[in-house]
Design a protein around this motif. Structure first.
Motif, short mmCIF file in Angstrom:
data_model
loop_
_atom_site.label_atom_id
_atom_site.label_comp_id
_atom_site.label_asym_id
_atom_site.label_seq_id
_atom_site.Cartn_x
_atom_site.Cartn_y
_atom_site.Cartn_z
N ASP A 129 0.86 -1.21 0.00
CA ASP A 129 0.00 0.00 0.00
C ASP A 129 0.88 1.24 0.00
O ASP A 129 1.19 1.78 1.04
N GLU A 188 -2.24 10.49 -0.41
CA GLU A 188 -3.46 9.68 -0.38
C GLU A 188 -3.85 9.31 1.04
O GLU A 188 -5.02 9.38 1.42
N GLU A 189 -2.85 8.92 1.84
CA GLU A 189 -3.14 8.45 3.20
C GLU A 189 -3.52 9.61 4.12
O GLU A 189 -3.86 9.40 5.28
N HIS A 244 -1.55 -0.92 6.70
CA HIS A 244 -1.63 0.13 7.75
C HIS A 244 -1.15 -0.38 9.12
O HIS A 244 -1.20 0.37 10.08
MN MN Z 1 -3.72 3.03 2.72
#
Ligand code: MN
Ligand code: BES
Ligand code: MN
Length: 456
Positions: free
Chosen positions: A121, A154-155, A429
């Motif tokens: 990710d 994005e996060e 995450h």
């Molecule tokens: Mn993510």
């Protein structure tokens, strides 16, 4: 089909892995301001890599209102379709650090798995899409127009890219968006995601007295902001899982019986594994909806953290002056993040008890996305991607969010093709994030086949 590019990918696996490791070593945590220079370094690394290795000549770092993006394009023929390749190079924080078995930003291969923050990710899948482009460009096999747009935020809500897409619809005009940032429902089950939830993320602060008070001197007469916050949060969601915000559910796009049937089937198939993986014995909340409907197509209200008052050793008799909570709502297709914010803000201020003022501050947001399953491009994608696996392609709605994704649909009018390469146990995450390395190469090959088929 495009044998030369597939051949190139097959003979460059070692380099492709080394390049991914280089990117992973940059600790580009967008949520921590001390790491913002690293986010910029990752952008610079990618722009440079696109120009020196992937085969572009015009890749550049694009400044955003907060963190930078990367853009590159190769336009070969206006008669051919244009594909915008999206990915993100920022990652989540690494805490709790003591739970990692390897060094988070030192990619470590254990068996078939590459362990590192960002491995799945989204650095691994993003690099896979770029390595497919490299394979096509190196072998004269690129027969579609390509625009690459990568973000480093994005996060953290994707504010910069959302602003950029809204302001540059002509420059970014495309027919399709290719996104490798979702998961698979299980090992070796190719999974195409056709829906994402939106999100409204806020911080709620309850203010009481001007300063902390002695709970003997003022106890019984002063307001307690921590208690007030607890009341308000409890008022906002019942034990039946119902969120108490006026008008919230009216915005949710109703599911057809056919949609429900798919989600029922997927709940039966995946529910027990999801329960076990989470160490739970039931999924409390809206029992009248299936697990998958609740996880993908219903709004949520989650309290992420509460802070305030005294939590040190021993006891301290204090009435705190302030308390804070981080709260978000996931939004189902049909809902709008700003409208939900307005409703929430209004309701919280109405619920504030005597003597306490409640402040609701917007942290970030993004809109939900729902794409039709009968888009012809999905058939092409499913064939290209499904060729890697024995099982048929599964189409799912995702519970997570990619804040910019809905804008590709609403602003660029281009459907997103979301091919998943993350496994349910990849620890996204969390500590010990990993990428099942065979899927790095499968992702490269899938993108080669997909882009080749689109250009044919
Ligand atoms: Mn993510
Ligand atoms: N890759 C995920 C989004 C995702 C996860 C989509 C699973 C579909 C299935 C992305 O990196 C992510 O974590 N997004 C955040 C966005 C938020 C911080 C605004 C999320 O969903 O929490
Ligand atoms: Mn992601």
């Amino acid at each position: 089909m495009s044998n030369a590019a597939l051949q190139y990918a097959a003979t460059h696996t070692d380099q492709h892995l080394e390049h991914l490791k280089e990117l992973i070593r940059i600790p580009s945590i967008s949520g921590m301001s001390v790491h913002h220079p690293d986010v910029r370094r990752a952008a610079e690394w990618l722009a440079n890599h696109l120009n020196t290795c992937i085969g572009f000549t015009n890749a550049r770092v694009v400044e955003g209102i907060a963190l930078p993006m990367v853009y590159a394009e190769r336009l070969i023929d206006p008669a051919k379709p244009t594909v915008l390749v999206y990915g993100h190079f920022d990652v989540q924080p690494i805490d709790p650090i003591e739970l990692w078995n390897t060094v988070p930003f030192e990619p470590t291969l254990v068996g078939d798995n590459l362990y590192a923050r960002g491995a799945v990710d989204d650095k691994g899948p993003t690099m896979a899409a770029l390595k497919a482009l490299e394979s096509l460009l190196a072998t004269d096999g690129l027969h579609v127009n390509i625009k690459v747009l990568l973000e480093g935020e994005e996060e953290s809500g994707g504010e910069s890219i959302s602003d950029y897409v809204a302001k540059h619809p002509t420059e970014l005009a495309c027919d399709y968006v290719l996104i490798l940032d979702t998961g698979m429902v299980g090992k070796d089950i190719p999974t195409i995601t056709h829906s994402l939830r939106g999100i409204t993320y806020v911080e709620i602060t309850a203010h009481g007295a001007a300063g902390d008070l002695h709970s003997g001197g003022y106890g019984g007469i002063a307001p307690n902001p921590l208690q007030a916050l607890a009341w308000v949060l409890a008022d906002l969601k019942g034990r039946d899982g119902r969120i108490n915000l006026p008008g919230l559910y009216e915005m949710v796009r109703p599911l057809t019986p056919a949609d429900k049937a798919i989600l029922d089937r997927q709940s039966a198939e995946r529910g027990p594994d999801m329960l076990a993986a989470a160490g739970l014995t039931s999924f409390p909340g809206e029992h009248q909806y299936s697990a998958m409907e609740r996880m993908t197509s219903r709004p949520t209200f989650e309290v992420h953290g509460i802070i305030g008052g005294f939590i040190g050793e021993g006891s301290k008799t204090v009435i705190p002056a302030e308390a804070k909570a981080k709260v978000s709502l996931r939004l189902a297709p049909g809902q709008n993040s700003v409208k939900v914010f307005d409703i929430l803000k209004q309701r919280v201020s109405e619920l504030a008890p005597e003597g306490v003022t409640m402040e609701v501050v917007w942290l970030n947001g993004g809109e939900p996305l729902l794409l039709p399953l009968d888009a012809p491009v999905l058939k092409i994608a499913a064939a290209a991607y499904g060729a890697e696996f024995a099982a048929p392609v599964e189409y799912v709605r995702g519970g997570g969010s990619i804040p910019v994704a809905a804008l590709f649909d609403s602003t660029l009018h281009a459907p997103s093709v979301m091919l998943g390469f993350g496994l349910p146990d990849d620890n996204v995450h969390a500590p010990n994030e990993k990428f099942h390395l065979p899927y790095y190469y499968a992702a490269i090959r899938s993108c080669i086949r997909f882009l080749t088929a689109l250009g044919a």
